[in-house]
Design a protein around this motif. Sequence first.
Motif, PDB file in Angstrom:
ATOM      1  N   GLU A 514       0.834  -1.205   0.000  1.00 48.43           N
ATOM      2  CA  GLU A 514       0.000   0.000   0.000  1.00 48.43           C
ATOM      3  C   GLU A 514       0.868   1.254   0.000  1.00 48.43           C
ATOM      4  OE1 GLU A 514      -3.553  -0.272   0.604  1.00 48.43           O
ATOM      5  OE2 GLU A 514      -3.401  -2.447   0.422  1.00 48.43           O
ATOM      6  N   GLU A 542      -6.236  -1.781  -0.189  1.00 51.75           N
ATOM      7  CA  GLU A 542      -7.305  -1.544   0.780  1.00 51.75           C
ATOM      8  C   GLU A 542      -8.220  -0.415   0.294  1.00 51.75           C
ATOM      9  OE1 GLU A 542      -8.010  -3.171   3.497  1.00 51.75           O
ATOM     10  OE2 GLU A 542      -6.287  -4.545   3.360  1.00 51.75           O
ATOM     11  N   THR A 545      -6.967   3.102   0.841  1.00 49.98           N
ATOM     12  CA  THR A 545      -5.880   3.481  -0.068  1.00 49.98           C
ATOM     13  C   THR A 545      -6.418   3.769  -1.459  1.00 49.98           C
ATOM     14  OG1 THR A 545      -4.350   2.065   1.168  1.00 49.98           O
ATOM     15  CG2 THR A 545      -3.653   2.755  -1.023  1.00 49.98           C
TER      16      THR A 545
END
Length: 591
Positions: A514, A542, A545
């Motif tokens: 990430e 995610e 993100t």
Amino acid sequence: MSASKLPVLDEAANPPDLTFGEQLRMAGQSFWASRVRGRLILLSIALLAVILLLTYGQILLNRWNQPFYNALENRDLPAFWQELRNFFFIAAFLLVVNVAQTWFSQTTALYMREGLARDMVDQWLKGRRAYRLSVSSPLGVNPDQRLHEDARKLAETTTSLTIGLLQSTILLISFISVLWQMSGDFSIPLFGHQIAIPGYMVWGALIYAGGAAAASNIVGAALTRINADRYAREAEMRAALMWTNEHLEPIALARGEAVELRAIHATIDNVLKVIWKLAMGLTNLTWVSAAFGWLALIVPVLIASPAYFSGTMTFGGLMMAASAFTQVYTALRWYIDNFGAIADWKATLLRVMVLRAALTEPALTEDCAGQIVVEPGKPGELAFEDVYIRTPSEAEARWGGYHIREEAPVIHAGERVMINGDPGVNRRQFFNAMAGLWPYGEGRIVLPEEDHILFLPQTPYMPEGRLIDILAYPEEVAAYREEDALAALKAVKLSRLAPLLKDRKRWDRVLDKEEQMALTFAHLLLRQPKWAVFNDVLEGLEPETVKVLTGIMQSLDQTTLIYLGRSQAFLEALSPRVLHLERMDVPVPEV
């Protein structure tokens, strides 16, 4: 869609088949292209002068033998002391010349290595050759062994062997004339007649060295092949160790140490098998070289003794003749003494020049028929004309491939475009084709002229160094202000890294996926390109993100965005125009 051949996509493709003459020609091209060519030529001239001086000193030393040993035979003490003084003068001269030769030879080897190493690396990283080689030939899988260790060895052995050959040749020419004069007209009685043999000691040296050379060739014929095989196995072992070191975390998580250990031990076994063959080959060669070497202690005296016992040669003359014979034999047996080194050199030359030949193949360096052409076009437009992406075969009877379903699509500046595809389509190859990395296929990709395009792969590249260097890569840090870098970090929610901007670490291991992708988008904010092409960069991230990164995309008002993938977040946030990649498997034509 035509089904053109796929020679460079075969993973088992053989390296270029070069004859020894072609290898030498390729090495000559590398030398001539070297930036240190002028220095090497000057050093070679200096070395030639030093070798001539050394040969002159050895001739003086050879002539010294006759008066010195005659003084011993005659018990002439004044002459003995005079010749001792002469010896120290000659020895001092030879010492200075030997030191000069060592310095010049070491300096030549240094510049030779510099020239070869820089040329090989320049060829490797010129344009997109390194990547294309990595996907088209086994030579591109682990070229580091050839670029580093083999290039070093080739430079050093080329220098030492060339100097040795030149020195031996000059010695041979100089001392053959000396030995010929000293041999006189030796006669042997045969059927009541005296048969004269002019220069018989020269012929004796030639026969003795020729026998040693023939025996060495027979015994050591396989050494070149064994050395080449050894370097290949060593490269495989090094690649296995590097691969394991780069993937320590997933190996540890999977408890896969035992599997990796078995694989590495297998590569070690392969190396040891080849070294064992090499050891046996060198052992057998030693039988020949050592035998002829020990015999060389007595053979010169034996060959010169008939003239001494016949009374036509003094004891000093005998020792001078024996010394001259030794010099001639030493020069002649240079090839014998260096047979193993020559075999090693030829194997190294083959490995390095095969890589250089592969890097200069037209398939890597030029646009060829049956390849995708990437070229500049109109400003503000990116067009696809009959683009067909060819992929490695997925079955014995078919080639994989795909094209853009829409007819000759054109992307204009400021647009938001998504390119997705049928199941099984490898969009990464299309991404690489746009970047000029994947030429395998047909058609034209026309890029906007003079408009900067930034390509963002799914796996970010994190070079070792300072964080600010990664933010600026591939440009210099000076191209951006530090406050802009800090603002970019803040925009992608990486403000915690601000105090570490000047820290040097392995950031690919410090940052998770990430954070690495967020850092890539921070670079995007700094760069502000006119065009940005993304290869499925939002996949697997995610939601938080993804929200941050799509927000960055929305803020890039002056940037044309092209996204390869199926990201729902990109669709919803930017409402792009959608293009489709459609599979077109082509049957392999019958031969």
